[in-house]
Design an enzyme around this catalytic site. Structure first.
Site, PDB file in Angstrom:
ATOM      1  N   HIS A 103       0.683  -1.156  -0.125  1.00 46.46           N
ATOM      2  CA  HIS A 103       0.054   0.042   0.025  1.00 46.46           C
ATOM      3  C   HIS A 103       0.906   1.434   0.117  1.00 46.46           C
ATOM      4  O   HIS A 103       1.955   1.261   0.563  1.00 46.46           O
ATOM      5  CB  HIS A 103      -0.846   0.135   1.229  1.00 46.46           C
ATOM      6  N   GLU A 120      -2.148  -0.254   8.292  1.00 47.05           N
ATOM      7  CA  GLU A 120      -2.943  -1.248   8.751  1.00 47.05           C
ATOM      8  C   GLU A 120      -2.426  -2.210   9.724  1.00 47.05           C
ATOM      9  O   GLU A 120      -1.205  -2.177   9.884  1.00 47.05           O
ATOM     10  CB  GLU A 120      -3.769  -2.220   7.562  1.00 47.05           C
ATOM     11  N   HIS A 178       3.005  -7.638   2.050  1.00 43.92           N
ATOM     12  CA  HIS A 178       2.313  -8.456   2.555  1.00 43.92           C
ATOM     13  C   HIS A 178       1.133  -9.143   2.112  1.00 43.92           C
ATOM     14  O   HIS A 178       0.662  -9.074   0.969  1.00 43.92           O
ATOM     15  CB  HIS A 178       1.584  -7.614   3.997  1.00 43.92           C
ATOM     16  N   ARG A 198      -1.192  -4.688  -6.258  1.00 43.66           N
ATOM     17  CA  ARG A 198      -1.256  -5.966  -6.347  1.00 43.66           C
ATOM     18  C   ARG A 198       0.231  -6.417  -7.033  1.00 43.66           C
ATOM     19  O   ARG A 198       0.144  -5.834  -8.442  1.00 43.66           O
ATOM     20  CB  ARG A 198      -2.107  -6.675  -7.018  1.00 43.66           C
TER      21      ARG A 198
END
Length: 323
Positions: A103, A120, A178, A198
């Site tokens: 991200h 996150e 991740h 992605r």
């Protein structure tokens, strides 16, 4: 005052990798197959959750902030974000692995997508035997060696795999590669953002579209943190009836509270909303002579105007989230 502890109606998301545990383990109410995510509290445009019960039923979080302002989120949050809510709360069930992803930071996300970044955290609620998470690298790489590993099909060889079990916790700052592995169900707390790059998806075809999913190779290269760490897992203790820190970041704070018996939580000095996520057991939340039952897989939002609540349980684990 019309505000009270709020339960929102979740939004259920089809995912190519989704399973059935959100229904079978967390008792979520949906009929579709391959539901991978339950969005518990969301202010994402087009995907806003609404209050599920009481006199505010049907209202979005944004509409509540517009009406009640800092009484909902606290002065600091209201001054920083206005009517935009800064966090997104999810449960995730991975029957098969998620794509390997990264991200962007706040700055890059703002520049490229006019969005927040996506820092996150994960709290593992269930993990099948030998289930894994991918977090970070397992060796020192740079941009050139990363691109080479990606092109040669060896990207999995340079990534760090951790076998996980219930209670394992990971903070995933922007830039850290991740992926959630097969057989893991977890709670995810993140900034309000749906921006994901992605980088690898096992060349699988999405049955819903008949196509492979888009990769974001070029965009990801510039946002990846290529550093390596000895360990990516959060270390913490969990004594009974105590508040124990899991994440203390500029974007959100998360504690775990194990409730055995009865305890009072005083928020009079906290300038923030509080979100409870029940990750094990069940408990009663008492406020203003009303008792609210919270079971595993339920999320409750406490507006900032609520100064104190009492928690009662024979044995429950609750994530406590605030700004």
């Amino acid at each position: 005052m019309s505000l009270y502890p709020l339960k929102f109606t979740p939004l259920y998301k089809y995912r190519i990798w989704g399973g059935e545990k959100l229904k079978t383990v967390l008792h979520k109410n949906y009929q579709e197959d391959h539901i991978g995510e339950s969005w518990e509290i969301s202010d994402v445009k087009g995907d806003q959750t609404v209050v599920g019960e009481g006199i505010l039923e049907g209202k979005t979080l944004k509409s509540l902030i517009e009406e009640y302002k800092e009484d909902v989120v606290g002065k600091t949050v209201y001054n920083a974000f206005g009517t935009d809510f800064p966090l997104l709360i999810k449960f995730i069930d991975a029957k098969t692995p998620l794509s390997i992803q990264v991200h962007p930071s706040n700055e890059i996300a703002k520049e490229r997508h006019n969005s927040f970044g996506k820092n996150e955290m994960w709290y593992v609620m269930e993990a099948e035997k030998d289930a894994e998470l991918i977090v970070g690298f397992n060796q020192q790489v740079d941009k050139a060696s990363y691109i080479q590993a990606l092109k040669s099909g060896n990207i999995l060889n340079v990534l760090n795999n951790d076998i996980v079990s219930k209670g394992d916790t990971y903070y995933i700052p922007t830039g850290r590669i991740h992926a959630i592995g097969a057989g893991v169900m977890l709670a995810e707390i993140q900034q309000t953002s749906d921006i994901t790059y992605r980088i690898y998806d096992y060349e699988r075809v999405d049955a819903a579209t008949g196509k492979t999913r888009e990769l974001h190779t070029e965009q990801a290269v510039d946002v990846i943190d290529y550093s390596v760490s000895d360990s990516y897992k959060t270390k913490y203790t969990k004594p009974d009836n105590d508040t124990n820190t899991l994440v203390n970041s500029p974007y959100f704070k998360t504690n775990i509270v194990n409730v055995k018996g009865e305890m009072t939580k005083d928020y009079s000095a906290l300038d923030s909303f509080v979100i409870y996520i029940c990750v094990e057991g069940e408990l009663d939340l008492l406020w203003n002579d009303v008792s609210y039952k919270i079971v595993k897989g339920e999320t409750v939002f406490l507006p900032a105007a609520i100064d104190a609540v009492t928690l009662k349980s024979s044995n429950a684990d609750v994530l406590e989230v605030y700004y």
